[in-house]
Design an enzyme around this catalytic site. Structure first.
Site, short mmCIF file in Angstrom:
data_model
loop_
_atom_site.label_atom_id
_atom_site.label_comp_id
_atom_site.label_asym_id
_atom_site.label_seq_id
_atom_site.Cartn_x
_atom_site.Cartn_y
_atom_site.Cartn_z
N ASN A 9 -7.23 9.02 66.65
CA ASN A 9 -7.25 9.26 65.22
C ASN A 9 -7.47 7.92 64.52
OD1 ASN A 9 -6.74 9.89 62.56
ND2 ASN A 9 -4.57 10.39 62.85
N TRP A 10 -8.68 7.71 64.09
CA TRP A 10 -9.02 6.40 63.51
C TRP A 10 -8.48 6.24 62.09
CZ3 TRP A 10 -14.80 5.09 65.04
CH2 TRP A 10 -14.91 5.10 66.44
N LYS A 11 -8.01 7.32 61.50
CA LYS A 11 -7.50 7.31 60.12
C LYS A 11 -8.55 6.71 59.17
CE LYS A 11 -2.89 7.34 61.97
NZ LYS A 11 -1.47 7.00 61.83
N HIS A 94 -1.59 16.44 59.53
CA HIS A 94 -1.00 15.16 59.93
C HIS A 94 0.09 14.78 58.92
CE1 HIS A 94 -0.59 10.88 60.69
NE2 HIS A 94 -1.12 11.11 61.88
N GLU A 96 0.73 12.17 57.45
CA GLU A 96 0.23 11.41 56.29
C GLU A 96 -0.38 12.35 55.26
OE1 GLU A 96 -2.10 8.72 58.64
OE2 GLU A 96 -0.26 7.85 59.43
N GLU A 164 4.42 14.83 66.65
CA GLU A 164 4.44 13.43 66.21
C GLU A 164 5.67 13.19 65.34
OE1 GLU A 164 0.24 11.65 66.17
OE2 GLU A 164 0.46 12.74 64.31
N GLY A 170 2.92 4.67 63.74
CA GLY A 170 2.54 3.37 63.19
C GLY A 170 3.68 2.36 63.09
N SER A 210 2.85 5.69 68.01
CA SER A 210 2.91 4.38 68.67
C SER A 210 2.59 4.43 70.16
CB SER A 210 4.27 3.71 68.41
OG SER A 210 4.46 3.49 67.03
N GLY A 231 -3.20 6.64 67.30
CA GLY A 231 -3.69 6.04 66.05
C GLY A 231 -4.18 4.62 66.29
N GLY A 232 -3.32 3.66 65.98
CA GLY A 232 -3.68 2.23 66.04
C GLY A 232 -4.41 1.82 67.31
#
Ligand code: PGA
Length: 260
Positions: A9-11, A94, A96, A164, A170, A210, A231-232
């Site tokens: 997930n590159w956001k 998600h 977010e 999640e 994150g 994470s 993600g990251g």
């Protein structure tokens, strides 16, 4: 038997040219890894360019959001069929989106339904906040989220779930493999009660929060965890490749344990 999934997930990261660069760095390496469904989810505007780059490879494409209406005066939104022409997967609900864009269980439910109708594979995100976790309410929150955003038919249509915990996203504070295994076992139990043993055993349930190349092994070696939403670490080609590679080596195909 469940094939593990690693979804990146590159956001809201990467311009189109940066997305192209990142895909060029990892496409071949990803393509060579078997026994894992490899999905990358760049921002909407890069989907078309990335699609061209991964054509003919085993790498799959996903979007990060969707709108539930089919078309019309919804400025700025992207319809299910627009996505279906470009990609195979879509992340829905998600945390977010729930937190910053006020997505409710009802909205998420409509999005999942619209995605399935368009032939997309939804990855539905659920998870508790820190205070809910600390109050011992994880299972209650997850049950409520699933109740609000799913129906039996969605599971029967191949819905993918990503558990999640919000406090792990994150933050560098991942949950432990054991904790996650227990919660995902609980989610599988809910699916079993709603549907049947077969659907519960076939549903792929991922962990997210994470995940890195250093901790993926802890998750993927658990019997209930069918992969990760990353993600990251999905923005670094070497990290993402290592996560997928380890999943292929350790993960294998899993058969549901807790729901039979
Ligand atoms: P993270 O994000 O890996 O950066 O924690 C995961 C996610 O939000 O899906």
């Amino acid at each position: 038997m469940r094939v593990p999934i690693i979804a990146g997930n590159w956001k809201m990261n990467t311009t189109v040219s940066e997305a192209v660069e990142l895909v060029n760095e990892m496409r071949q390496g990803l393509d060579e890894i078997d026994n894992v469904d490899k999905v990358i989810c760049p921002p909407f505007i890069s989907l078309a360019a990335v699609r061209e780059l991964i054509k003919g490879s085993s790498v799959k494409l996903g979007a990060q959001n969707i709108y539930f209406e089919e078309k019309g005066a919804y400025t700025g939104e992207i319809a299910p069929l627009m996505l279906a022409e470009l990609c195979e997967y879509v992340i829905i609900g998600h945390s977010e989106r729930r937190q910053y864009f006020n997505e409710t269980g009802e909205i998420i439910n409509r999005k999942v339904q619209a995605a399935l109708k368009a032939g997309l594979k939804p990855i539905l995100c659920i998870g508790e906040r820190l205070e809910e976790n600390e109050a011992g309410r994880t299972e209650e929150v997850i049950s409520q989220q699933l109740k609000a955003s799913t129906t039996r038919k969605y599971y029967q249509s191949g819905l993918i779930i990503a558990y999640e915990p919000v406090w792990a996203i994150g933050t560098g504070m991942a949950a432990t493999g054991k904790q996650v295994n227990k919660t995902i076992g609980f989610i599988r139990q809910i699916i079993y009660q709603k549907c049947c043993t077969r659907v519960a055993q076939e549903t792929r349930i991922l962990y997210g929060g994470s995940v890195t190349a250093d901790n993926i092994a802890e998750f993927i070696s658990q019997p209930e965890i069918d992969g990760a939403l990353v993600g990251g670490a999905s923005l670094k080609a070497d990290q993402f490749l290592s996560i997928v590679k380890q999943t292929s080596e350790i993960g294998g195909l899993k058969e549901g344990a807790s729901s039979s």
